[in-house]
Design an enzyme around this catalytic site. Structure first.
Site, mmCIF file in Angstrom:
data_model
loop_
_atom_site.group_PDB
_atom_site.id
_atom_site.type_symbol
_atom_site.label_atom_id
_atom_site.label_comp_id
_atom_site.label_asym_id
_atom_site.label_seq_id
_atom_site.Cartn_x
_atom_site.Cartn_y
_atom_site.Cartn_z
ATOM 1 N N SER A 16 1.047 -1.099 -0.121
ATOM 2 C CA SER A 16 0.095 0.092 0.044
ATOM 3 C C SER A 16 1.083 1.211 -0.144
ATOM 4 O O SER A 16 1.958 1.223 0.593
ATOM 5 C CB SER A 16 -1.065 0.136 1.064
ATOM 6 O OG SER A 16 -0.180 -0.025 2.375
ATOM 7 N N GLU A 18 1.277 5.567 0.853
ATOM 8 C CA GLU A 18 0.603 6.726 1.496
ATOM 9 C C GLU A 18 1.192 7.766 0.913
ATOM 10 O O GLU A 18 2.260 8.095 0.354
ATOM 11 C CB GLU A 18 1.046 6.611 3.041
ATOM 12 C CG GLU A 18 0.661 7.717 3.841
ATOM 13 C CD GLU A 18 1.016 7.572 5.284
ATOM 14 O OE1 GLU A 18 0.844 6.527 5.946
ATOM 15 O OE2 GLU A 18 1.612 8.685 5.907
ATOM 16 N N ASP A 110 -1.682 14.328 16.654
ATOM 17 C CA ASP A 110 -0.898 14.822 17.705
ATOM 18 C C ASP A 110 -1.696 15.892 18.506
ATOM 19 O O ASP A 110 -2.281 16.907 17.676
ATOM 20 C CB ASP A 110 0.297 15.514 17.312
ATOM 21 C CG ASP A 110 1.384 14.112 17.005
ATOM 22 O OD1 ASP A 110 1.387 13.365 17.653
ATOM 23 O OD2 ASP A 110 1.984 14.328 15.725
ATOM 24 N N PHE A 213 12.803 14.052 11.128
ATOM 25 C CA PHE A 213 11.583 13.122 11.386
ATOM 26 C C PHE A 213 11.825 12.378 12.692
ATOM 27 O O PHE A 213 10.925 11.924 13.600
ATOM 28 C CB PHE A 213 11.226 12.314 10.167
ATOM 29 C CG PHE A 213 10.503 12.897 8.996
ATOM 30 C CD1 PHE A 213 10.226 14.305 8.938
ATOM 31 C CD2 PHE A 213 10.272 12.500 7.841
ATOM 32 C CE1 PHE A 213 9.491 15.007 7.866
ATOM 33 C CE2 PHE A 213 9.926 12.915 6.747
ATOM 34 C CZ PHE A 213 9.282 14.173 6.480
ATOM 35 N N HIS A 263 3.623 -1.082 3.756
ATOM 36 C CA HIS A 263 3.179 0.160 3.449
ATOM 37 C C HIS A 263 4.148 1.033 3.323
ATOM 38 O O HIS A 263 5.267 1.208 4.029
ATOM 39 C CB HIS A 263 2.450 0.449 4.719
ATOM 40 C CG HIS A 263 1.714 1.794 4.517
ATOM 41 N ND1 HIS A 263 0.403 1.873 3.934
ATOM 42 C CD2 HIS A 263 2.159 2.962 5.084
ATOM 43 C CE1 HIS A 263 -0.038 3.153 3.930
ATOM 44 N NE2 HIS A 263 1.008 3.945 4.856
HETATM 45 P P1 FAD Z 1 -3.257 6.317 20.197
HETATM 46 O O1 FAD Z 1 -3.513 5.083 19.639
HETATM 47 O O2 FAD Z 1 -4.742 6.917 20.634
HETATM 48 O O3 FAD Z 1 -2.127 6.448 20.965
HETATM 49 C C1 FAD Z 1 -1.770 7.899 21.720
HETATM 50 C C2 FAD Z 1 -0.944 7.548 22.855
HETATM 51 O O4 FAD Z 1 -1.715 7.598 24.003
HETATM 52 C C3 FAD Z 1 0.026 6.530 23.016
HETATM 53 O O5 FAD Z 1 1.068 6.714 23.606
HETATM 54 C C4 FAD Z 1 -0.697 5.310 23.488
HETATM 55 O O6 FAD Z 1 0.095 4.404 24.484
HETATM 56 C C5 FAD Z 1 -1.444 6.212 24.677
HETATM 57 N N1 FAD Z 1 -2.839 5.955 25.055
HETATM 58 C C6 FAD Z 1 -3.747 5.283 24.522
HETATM 59 N N2 FAD Z 1 -4.887 4.958 25.281
HETATM 60 C C7 FAD Z 1 -4.417 5.385 26.659
HETATM 61 C C8 FAD Z 1 -5.080 5.279 27.660
HETATM 62 N N3 FAD Z 1 -6.492 5.037 27.961
HETATM 63 N N4 FAD Z 1 -4.651 5.922 28.778
HETATM 64 C C9 FAD Z 1 -3.504 6.466 28.729
HETATM 65 N N5 FAD Z 1 -2.569 6.614 27.480
HETATM 66 C C10 FAD Z 1 -3.293 6.053 26.527
HETATM 67 N N6 FAD Z 1 -1.002 12.128 12.455
HETATM 68 C C11 FAD Z 1 -1.891 13.058 11.686
HETATM 69 O O7 FAD Z 1 -2.143 14.083 12.154
HETATM 70 N N7 FAD Z 1 -2.386 12.894 10.467
HETATM 71 C C12 FAD Z 1 -2.218 11.623 9.823
HETATM 72 O O8 FAD Z 1 -2.539 11.366 8.708
HETATM 73 C C13 FAD Z 1 -1.472 10.665 10.553
HETATM 74 N N8 FAD Z 1 -1.086 9.335 9.851
HETATM 75 C C14 FAD Z 1 -0.377 8.288 10.491
HETATM 76 C C15 FAD Z 1 0.028 7.302 9.888
HETATM 77 C C16 FAD Z 1 0.713 6.180 10.654
HETATM 78 C C17 FAD Z 1 0.643 5.038 9.916
HETATM 79 C C18 FAD Z 1 1.331 6.475 11.788
HETATM 80 C C19 FAD Z 1 2.057 5.589 12.490
HETATM 81 C C20 FAD Z 1 1.068 7.757 12.440
HETATM 82 C C21 FAD Z 1 0.174 8.814 11.578
HETATM 83 N N9 FAD Z 1 0.220 10.058 12.388
HETATM 84 C C22 FAD Z 1 -0.554 10.895 11.770
HETATM 85 C C23 FAD Z 1 0.518 10.379 13.637
HETATM 86 C C24 FAD Z 1 -0.177 10.017 14.941
HETATM 87 O O9 FAD Z 1 -1.514 10.790 14.960
HETATM 88 C C25 FAD Z 1 0.410 10.346 16.155
HETATM 89 O O10 FAD Z 1 1.634 9.551 16.367
HETATM 90 C C26 FAD Z 1 -0.274 10.381 17.538
HETATM 91 O O11 FAD Z 1 0.422 11.109 18.214
HETATM 92 C C27 FAD Z 1 -0.842 8.936 17.943
HETATM 93 O O12 FAD Z 1 -1.809 8.647 17.207
HETATM 94 P P2 FAD Z 1 -2.223 7.131 17.522
HETATM 95 O O13 FAD Z 1 -3.410 7.010 16.603
HETATM 96 O O14 FAD Z 1 -1.268 6.160 17.463
HETATM 97 O O15 FAD Z 1 -2.918 7.313 18.742
#
Ligand code: FAD
Length: 288
Positions: A16, A18, A110, A213, A263
């Site tokens: 895939s 991105e 973020d 990065f 990916h």
């Molecule tokens: P989550 O899975 O919600 O985790 C975030 C943090 O919270 C982690 O440290 C986790 O351990 C912690 N956590 C989760 N649940 C709990 C809880 N109940 N209590 C306490 N802590 C908890 N960012 C963008 O803005 N746009 C994009 O398009 C984008 N694409 C991405 C694509 C990929 C493949 C990746 C790997 C990252 C991407 N990101 C993007 C970055 C991402 O949004 C950031 O890394 C963000 O900080 C975390 O997102 P997440 O979905 O992993 O969060």
């Protein structure tokens, strides 16, 4: 030689790609050339990132719409929950569903600096999307641990929550430490996470940008990688060749370790991702 033989016998590697929404006419041309170049490789899906402010949000939507309308590719928008209410997210998801989009990459995004932690997580977005439609849902995973995680174990449990909520694929943050990825994959399996842990491959051409990065995302840059790019700051042509070599070697090792889905963080450029796919046996007109 044995490795090459094994690679040539692999039939089922899926890929895939991105992309990010272009911010100028010139970048838009580059993006569409790249999509055209990569499309014959029949990727499983192509995804488009999503920025945390509304201007960029709109752009994601436009690119997805055009891919969906003008190509045979499955378009998967990224969606983040940090800057939107549940109601807004539901509306957006419903719009995508009504347009025929069936795959979403669900992320928290973020948290802007200085803002309090909203205590909403990507797992909440996965549940919300599940309520709207029968989407295929991919989520993010962090072989070297997410920088904000309380511990590696807590981060793993978070990934399990996302999968239990309905995600079927985890795409990893980019990495260069293959052992770290393999250990992470084992820990996911031991924790009962049955989603595919798809390595996110970042082909490197701009090493200085990569260092930024990696620093931001807390990704280890091994000495061997530093050594590969050392002295090439003013030599983009050689950097490109070296970058292709590094990524092809990594992808081959991963394939040997049983990875069947990759990916690519293309940064909207086709060349290196295309070359890596070629080396993996993913070619136009061939299945897989
Ligand atoms: P989550 O899975 O919600 O985790 C975030 C943090 O919270 C982690 O440290 C986790 O351990 C912690 N956590 C989760 N649940 C709990 C809880 N109940 N209590 C306490 N802590 C908890 N960012 C963008 O803005 N746009 C994009 O398009 C984008 N694409 C991405 C694509 C990929 C493949 C990746 C790997 C990252 C991407 N990101 C993007 C970055 C991402 O949004 C950031 O890394 C963000 O900080 C975390 O997102 P997440 O979905 O992993 O969060």
């Amino acid at each position: 030689e044995a490795l090459n033989e094994r690679l040539s016998s692999l039939r089922d590697i899926q890929v895939s790609f991105e992309f990010f929404p272009p911010s100028s006419a010139e970048m838009e041309t580059t993006l569409w050339h790249s999509i055209e170049r990569l499309a014959p490789l029949k990727p499983r899906f192509v995804s488009v990132t999503y920025g945390a402010n509304s201007g960029v949000r709109d752009r994601t939507h436009k690119v997805i719409e055009r891919i969906h309308n003008e190509t045979q590719l499955q378009a998967a928008p990224h969606l983040t929950l940090v800057d939107a209410s549940d109601e807004e997210l539901r509306t957006l998801a419903q719009q995508y569903w009504d347009q025929g989009v069936r795959h979403i990459v669900a992320l928290r995004g973020d948290v802007p600096q200085g803002q309090p932690n909203p205590n909403r997580y990507a797992s909440d977005l996965v549940s919300l999307l599940r309520d709207v439609g029968d989407f295929e849902i991919s989520v993010a995973a962090y072989p070297e641990c997410h920088p904000e995680a309380l511990s590696a174990q807590a981060d793993l449990i978070n990934l399990k929550r996302k999968v239990d909520a309905g995600a079927t694929r985890a795409i990893t943050q980019f990495f260069f430490d293959i052992e770290a990825y393999l250990r992470f994959r084992d820990r996911c399996a031991a924790a009962g996470i049955d989603a595919e842990i798809v390595p996110g491959i970042l082909p490197v051409t701009n090493y200085q940008q990569l260092l930024k990065f990696a620093d931001f995302a807390k990704i280890r840059v091994p000495n061997w990688l530093h050594h590969m790019f050392d002295g090439l700051d003013d030599d983009p042509a050689t950097r490109k060749l070296v970058g292709a070599n590094v990524a092809i070697e990594m992808a081959k090792v991963l394939a040997k370790e049983g990875v069947e889905e990759f990916h690519f963080y293309t940064l909207n450029r086709a060349e290196l991702s295309y070359a890596i796919c070629h080396a993996l046996g993913v070619r136009p007109g061939l299945e897989g």
